[in-house]
Write a protein that holds these residues in place. Structure first.
Motif, PDB file in Angstrom:
ATOM      1  N   LYS A  43       0.832  -1.207   0.000  1.00 47.03           N
ATOM      2  CA  LYS A  43       0.000   0.000   0.000  1.00 47.03           C
ATOM      3  C   LYS A  43       0.863   1.252   0.000  1.00 47.03           C
ATOM      4  O   LYS A  43       0.564   2.226  -0.693  1.00 47.03           O
ATOM      5  CB  LYS A  43      -0.912  -0.017   1.232  1.00 47.03           C
ATOM      6  CG  LYS A  43      -1.881   1.154   1.288  1.00 47.03           C
ATOM      7  CD  LYS A  43      -2.803   1.036   2.487  1.00 47.03           C
ATOM      8  CE  LYS A  43      -3.779   2.200   2.544  1.00 47.03           C
ATOM      9  NZ  LYS A  43      -4.701   2.107   3.704  1.00 47.03           N
ATOM     10  N   LEU A  46       2.442   2.086  -3.408  1.00 44.69           N
ATOM     11  CA  LEU A  46       1.516   2.405  -4.497  1.00 44.69           C
ATOM     12  C   LEU A  46       1.058   3.854  -4.484  1.00 44.69           C
ATOM     13  O   LEU A  46       0.191   4.234  -5.270  1.00 44.69           O
ATOM     14  CB  LEU A  46       0.286   1.486  -4.433  1.00 44.69           C
ATOM     15  CG  LEU A  46       0.513   0.023  -4.819  1.00 44.69           C
ATOM     16  CD1 LEU A  46      -0.779  -0.775  -4.659  1.00 44.69           C
ATOM     17  CD2 LEU A  46       1.020  -0.087  -6.253  1.00 44.69           C
ATOM     18  N   GLU A  47       1.634   4.653  -3.606  1.00 48.23           N
ATOM     19  CA  GLU A  47       1.245   6.058  -3.533  1.00 48.23           C
ATOM     20  C   GLU A  47       1.484   6.746  -4.877  1.00 48.23           C
ATOM     21  O   GLU A  47       2.573   6.700  -5.440  1.00 48.23           O
ATOM     22  CB  GLU A  47       2.037   6.780  -2.439  1.00 48.23           C
ATOM     23  CG  GLU A  47       1.608   8.217  -2.233  1.00 48.23           C
ATOM     24  CD  GLU A  47       2.353   8.875  -1.086  1.00 48.23           C
ATOM     25  OE1 GLU A  47       2.158  10.090  -0.892  1.00 48.23           O
ATOM     26  OE2 GLU A  47       3.119   8.176  -0.387  1.00 48.23           O
ATOM     27  N   PHE A  49      -0.200   5.912  -7.599  1.00 44.94           N
ATOM     28  CA  PHE A  49      -0.659   5.002  -8.652  1.00 44.94           C
ATOM     29  C   PHE A  49      -2.036   4.453  -8.284  1.00 44.94           C
ATOM     30  O   PHE A  49      -2.349   4.276  -7.117  1.00 44.94           O
ATOM     31  CB  PHE A  49       0.326   3.847  -8.843  1.00 44.94           C
ATOM     32  CG  PHE A  49       1.701   4.289  -9.266  1.00 44.94           C
ATOM     33  CD1 PHE A  49       1.994   4.497 -10.612  1.00 44.94           C
ATOM     34  CD2 PHE A  49       2.708   4.483  -8.330  1.00 44.94           C
ATOM     35  CE1 PHE A  49       3.256   4.903 -10.999  1.00 44.94           C
ATOM     36  CE2 PHE A  49       3.975   4.882  -8.710  1.00 44.94           C
ATOM     37  CZ  PHE A  49       4.250   5.103 -10.055  1.00 44.94           C
ATOM     38  N   THR A  50      -2.826   4.169  -9.289  1.00 43.12           N
ATOM     39  CA  THR A  50      -4.170   3.652  -9.040  1.00 43.12           C
ATOM     40  C   THR A  50      -4.178   2.149  -8.803  1.00 43.12           C
ATOM     41  O   THR A  50      -5.131   1.616  -8.242  1.00 43.12           O
ATOM     42  CB  THR A  50      -5.092   3.971 -10.223  1.00 43.12           C
ATOM     43  OG1 THR A  50      -4.553   3.376 -11.419  1.00 43.12           O
ATOM     44  CG2 THR A  50      -5.209   5.481 -10.424  1.00 43.12           C
ATOM     45  N   SER A  51      -3.124   1.463  -9.247  1.00 41.11           N
ATOM     46  CA  SER A  51      -3.063   0.011  -9.082  1.00 41.11           C
ATOM     47  C   SER A  51      -1.625  -0.462  -9.175  1.00 41.11           C
ATOM     48  O   SER A  51      -0.724   0.285  -9.606  1.00 41.11           O
ATOM     49  CB  SER A  51      -3.903  -0.696 -10.165  1.00 41.11           C
ATOM     50  OG  SER A  51      -3.306  -0.504 -11.445  1.00 41.11           O
ATOM     51  N   HIS A  52      -1.413  -1.705  -8.768  1.00 41.82           N
ATOM     52  CA  HIS A  52      -0.076  -2.294  -8.869  1.00 41.82           C
ATOM     53  C   HIS A  52       0.341  -2.450 -10.329  1.00 41.82           C
ATOM     54  O   HIS A  52       1.503  -2.227 -10.682  1.00 41.82           O
ATOM     55  CB  HIS A  52      -0.054  -3.660  -8.177  1.00 41.82           C
ATOM     56  CG  HIS A  52       1.257  -4.367  -8.303  1.00 41.82           C
ATOM     57  ND1 HIS A  52       1.365  -5.588  -8.912  1.00 41.82           N
ATOM     58  CD2 HIS A  52       2.510  -4.004  -7.937  1.00 41.82           C
ATOM     59  CE1 HIS A  52       2.632  -5.962  -8.905  1.00 41.82           C
ATOM     60  NE2 HIS A  52       3.344  -5.025  -8.316  1.00 41.82           N
ATOM     61  N   GLU A  54      -0.458  -0.568 -12.822  1.00 38.68           N
ATOM     62  CA  GLU A  54      -0.060   0.736 -13.354  1.00 38.68           C
ATOM     63  C   GLU A  54       1.362   1.080 -12.913  1.00 38.68           C
ATOM     64  O   GLU A  54       2.185   1.538 -13.722  1.00 38.68           O
ATOM     65  CB  GLU A  54      -1.022   1.826 -12.878  1.00 38.68           C
ATOM     66  CG  GLU A  54      -0.669   3.202 -13.451  1.00 38.68           C
ATOM     67  CD  GLU A  54      -1.504   4.325 -12.856  1.00 38.68           C
ATOM     68  OE1 GLU A  54      -1.402   5.457 -13.346  1.00 38.68           O
ATOM     69  OE2 GLU A  54      -2.250   4.062 -11.883  1.00 38.68           O
ATOM     70  N   LYS A  55       1.674   0.835 -11.637  1.00 33.74           N
ATOM     71  CA  LYS A  55       3.013   1.134 -11.142  1.00 33.74           C
ATOM     72  C   LYS A  55       4.055   0.278 -11.853  1.00 33.74           C
ATOM     73  O   LYS A  55       5.097   0.770 -12.289  1.00 33.74           O
ATOM     74  CB  LYS A  55       3.092   0.887  -9.634  1.00 33.74           C
ATOM     75  CG  LYS A  55       4.493   1.114  -9.083  1.00 33.74           C
ATOM     76  CD  LYS A  55       4.620   0.723  -7.630  1.00 33.74           C
ATOM     77  CE  LYS A  55       6.062   0.906  -7.165  1.00 33.74           C
ATOM     78  NZ  LYS A  55       6.252   0.496  -5.758  1.00 33.74           N
TER      79      LYS A  55
END
Length: 209
Positions: A43, A46-47, A49-52, A54-55
């Protein structure tokens, strides 16, 4: 900086390049161990980013373009394109060959400036030519190290593949189906060590499980 230079030099559209990675993110995730994906998907990490997914797509996009820029500018006699101190560049180029720093060649293929796979492999070979550091004195020691590293890597991949087969019953792709190596270190291994005969390969397969 290196990613931007690669994109600018190749006259590519960064949005199209990133979309190639994003569109293939499911296949690319399958090339990483579960612990790596778990670590990068916390968590806290992922700051922004909307999802893993995407990151991960952005990480592979930036890292892949950066690596391609370095591979294309491997000649240390012309270090200006990487825009850094020579001693720092040498350290970066050494780190590129560490097993834990390998990027799947599928990432590099998706980000390569054209569809010429042979040209990409030759670029990787050009990098290794400049930075493998093989001499008559250290060649034997280097080969022994490569063998140990590769066996450890193969054992880990084998166990991961067996687990995936049990969970999903999805057949793994045959390496012979593609000329691309798994990653840069795999290409280095193929250059350093001759391909075993079919008889030896069969014995090694049993040894690795």
């Amino acid at each position: 900086m290196w990613a931007a230079q690669y994109i600018e030099n190749a006259k590519l559209d960064p949005h199209i390049l990133h979309k190639k990675i994003a569109d293939n993110i499911d296949d690319l995730k399958g090339l990483f161990s579960d612990d790596v994906l778990t670590l990068s998907g916390t968590k806290e990490s992922l700051e922004g980013f909307t999802s893993h997914d995407e990151k991960l797509s952005w990480m592979l996009f930036v890292d892949g373009c950066s690596l391609l820029h370095i591979l294309e500018n491997a000649d240390l006699r012309k270090a200006e394109p990487v825009n850094n101190r020579l001693d720092h560049v040498i350290l970066v180029m050494r780190d590129i060959l560490l097993l834990e720093n390998q990027l799947p060649c599928l990432v590099l293929k998706l980000l390569w400036k054209n569809n010429n796979e042979t040209e990409l492999i030759n670029t990787m070979k050009g990098f290794l030519k400049w930075h493998q550091g093989i001499t008559s004195e250290n060649k034997t020691e280097l080969k022994d190290t490569m063998k140990k590293t590769w066996r450890s890597h193969c054992f880990s991949v084998q166990k991961k593949n067996e687990k995936k087969k049990e969970e999903h019953s999805v057949p793994m792709p045959n390496e012979s189906e593609s000329e691309l190596p798994i990653h840069l270190l795999h290409l280095y291994r193929k250059i350093m060590l001759p391909e075993p005969s079919s008889k030896i390969r069969k014995v090694q397969g049993k040894t690795l499980g």
